[in-house]
Design a protein around this motif. Structure first.
Motif, short mmCIF file in Angstrom:
data_model
loop_
_atom_site.label_atom_id
_atom_site.label_comp_id
_atom_site.label_asym_id
_atom_site.label_seq_id
_atom_site.Cartn_x
_atom_site.Cartn_y
_atom_site.Cartn_z
N ALA A 1 21.51 -38.76 19.30
CA ALA A 1 20.05 -38.78 19.27
C ALA A 1 19.54 -39.47 18.00
O ALA A 1 18.61 -40.28 18.05
N VAL A 2 20.15 -39.16 16.87
CA VAL A 2 19.73 -39.79 15.61
C VAL A 2 19.91 -41.30 15.68
O VAL A 2 19.04 -42.07 15.26
N SER A 3 21.03 -41.74 16.28
CA SER A 3 21.29 -43.18 16.38
C SER A 3 20.29 -43.86 17.30
O SER A 3 20.01 -45.06 17.15
N LEU A 4 19.73 -43.11 18.26
CA LEU A 4 18.74 -43.65 19.20
C LEU A 4 17.31 -43.48 18.70
O LEU A 4 16.37 -43.90 19.37
N GLU A 5 17.17 -42.83 17.55
CA GLU A 5 15.86 -42.43 17.04
C GLU A 5 15.14 -41.52 18.05
O GLU A 5 13.93 -41.58 18.23
N ALA A 6 15.93 -40.68 18.69
CA ALA A 6 15.40 -39.65 19.60
C ALA A 6 15.28 -38.35 18.83
O ALA A 6 16.09 -38.05 17.96
N GLU A 7 14.27 -37.56 19.17
CA GLU A 7 14.00 -36.34 18.42
C GLU A 7 14.38 -35.07 19.18
O GLU A 7 14.21 -33.97 18.66
N ASN B 1 20.08 -33.94 9.29
CA ASN B 1 19.88 -35.39 9.16
C ASN B 1 18.53 -35.65 8.50
O ASN B 1 17.72 -34.75 8.32
N TYR B 2 18.28 -36.90 8.16
CA TYR B 2 16.98 -37.24 7.58
C TYR B 2 15.85 -36.97 8.56
O TYR B 2 14.74 -36.62 8.18
N THR B 3 16.17 -37.17 9.85
CA THR B 3 15.18 -36.90 10.90
C THR B 3 15.59 -35.65 11.66
O THR B 3 16.72 -35.59 12.19
N PRO B 4 14.74 -34.63 11.75
CA PRO B 4 15.11 -33.43 12.50
C PRO B 4 15.22 -33.71 14.00
O PRO B 4 14.50 -34.53 14.54
N VAL B 5 16.16 -33.03 14.63
CA VAL B 5 16.35 -33.13 16.08
C VAL B 5 16.20 -31.73 16.66
O VAL B 5 16.80 -30.77 16.16
N GLU B 6 15.42 -31.62 17.71
CA GLU B 6 15.17 -30.32 18.35
C GLU B 6 16.11 -30.14 19.54
O GLU B 6 16.30 -31.05 20.35
N ILE B 7 16.72 -28.96 19.63
CA ILE B 7 17.51 -28.59 20.81
C ILE B 7 16.55 -27.97 21.83
O ILE B 7 15.92 -26.95 21.55
N VAL B 8 16.45 -28.58 23.00
CA VAL B 8 15.51 -28.12 24.03
C VAL B 8 16.29 -27.49 25.17
O VAL B 8 17.19 -28.11 25.74
N THR B 9 15.96 -26.24 25.49
CA THR B 9 16.63 -25.51 26.56
C THR B 9 15.57 -24.97 27.52
O THR B 9 15.14 -23.82 27.40
#
Length: 220
Positions: A111-117, A150-158
């Protein structure tokens, strides 16, 4: 532009529903499947076909080398797949140690590599008893970690964390999804066995929704 998201997509019922839910929300989906050395690859074949039909970007990542250190599960090792309901203690042999933490970590990196959040995965309440890495407290802690890893937070969606398998199927049927495009059985034979915990839970969900599972079963 629509939002990029990663969906962990096994090819089973739950992730199939999550995938379509993300698409219906207007997301640009990047489906991610894992070969972790599971007993069979039928789910991955189903996943590939669905993504090809939908025109969804799909990666299958071979992480089967992890079995040299996290073996001992009926899903990955030479251990008989137990029959019976998920609530029975014997089903604990289907736990792959740390599986979802490993898969989520890789999906978050993707996700980080795709700039996905966001990373979606299909944990649900029916898994809570047997699988610790499908429980709300696990998702909460993973979200805390993924917010700072990571520098950009990623949310886990369930989307179905507190929903039963019955409710997931109800939602999918409302979306007019074709569940013949999914594989759930722990065994990889021509037809689903109808006896393992995964099959029994699936069949119970269809019965609760008063409809017939379109998948072919042995002795059904």
């Amino acid at each position: 532009m629509s939002e990029n998201v990663v969906v962990i997509y096994s090819g089973g019922m739950d992730s199939f529903t999550v995938l379509h839910k993300a698409l219906q929300e207007g997301k640009t989906v990047h489906a991610l499947s894992f070969d972790y050395g599971q007993r069979h690859k039928k789910e991955l074949d189903y996943a590939a076909r669905v993504c090809a039909q939908l025109g969804v970007a799909h990666k299958v990542v071979d992480i089967s080398a992890i079995n040299s250190i996290v073996g001992g599960s009926a899903l990955t090792s030479d251990i008989e797949v137990p029959e019976g309901h998920y609530e029975e203690p014997t089903m604990q042999t289907t736990v792959v140690p740390n599986r979802n933490m490993i898969l989520l970590s890789l999906a978050v990196g993707y996700a980080v590599s795709l700039e996905a959040e966001k990373v979606y995965y299909g944990a649900h309440s029916g898994d809570h008893a047997i699988y610790p890495d499908c429980r709300p407290e696990f998702v909460q802690k993973m979200n805390e970690v993924c917010g700072i890893a990571n520098y950009t937070p990623v949310e886990i969606v369930t989307p179905y964390l507190h929903a039963s398998k019955d409710a997931i199927l109800t939602d999918g049927l409302a979306m007019k999804l074709d569940y013949s495009q999914t594989w759930t059985c722990y065994n990889g034979r021509e037809k689903a066995c109808g006896q393992c915990g995964a099959c029994q839970e699936r069949l119970e969900a269809f019965a609760a929704n008063q409809c017939t599972d379109p998948l072919a079963y042995e002795n059904h």
